[in-house]
Design an enzyme around this catalytic site. Sequence first.
Site, PDB file in Angstrom:
ATOM      1  N   ASP A 156      26.247  -9.113  -9.738  1.00 27.94           N
ATOM      2  CA  ASP A 156      27.368  -8.619  -8.965  1.00 27.94           C
ATOM      3  C   ASP A 156      27.325  -9.404  -7.655  1.00 27.94           C
ATOM      4  OD1 ASP A 156      29.426  -6.847  -7.971  1.00 27.94           O
ATOM      5  OD2 ASP A 156      27.854  -5.750  -6.907  1.00 27.94           O
ATOM      6  N   ASP A 195      29.128  -8.470  -4.035  1.00 29.27           N
ATOM      7  CA  ASP A 195      29.029  -7.686  -2.801  1.00 29.27           C
ATOM      8  C   ASP A 195      27.919  -6.644  -2.909  1.00 29.27           C
ATOM      9  OD1 ASP A 195      31.204  -9.157  -1.895  1.00 29.27           O
ATOM     10  OD2 ASP A 195      32.660  -7.647  -2.510  1.00 29.27           O
TER      11      ASP A 195
END
EC number: 3.1.3.-
Length: 178
Positions: free
Chosen positions: A7, A9
């Site tokens: 992922d 952020d």
Amino acid sequence: MKLLILDRDGVINYDSDAYIKTLEEWIPLPGAVEAIAQLSKAGWTVAVATNQSGLARGYYSAAVLDSMHARLRELVAGQGGELGLVVHCPHGPAEGCECRKPKPGMLKSIAAHYDTNLAGVWFVGDSRGDLEAALAVDCQPVLVKTGKGEKTLEGALPEGTLIFDDLAAVAAQLLHTQ
């Protein structure tokens, strides 16, 4: 193929409830760029799957998002590594797309791009949606405590979820066990 999916952020860069809207707001977490470069230099392909509903909300443009990913690539290259495929979901939560995590569309896109099976591939995230997306395609769910990770730890985690302090700790584990 040694594939790791991340992922963005909260895993690679600082996250914000107000969204990361500019290149200046995109700030890597300590050790994250180095971790990606180290893995790349050790033969790992590091891909990224990131929800970016700020596009649908009009908070930033695709060009700004591209500049953030270009900057990440530059930083990783500056450490002697290479970043693999970066895919994003531009849709808002109510749009019902198949790519927005916790749905596994982006992970399936990465698998198709690399013509590989995702069974057992580590998907590193900081939210429950990341972990659920991992499970949907038989990836190994991995939670980091950065970003929303500490808050995610307060709830029930999918069985078998691996937990690390940050991306640097994930990389250290993978590099130690290969």
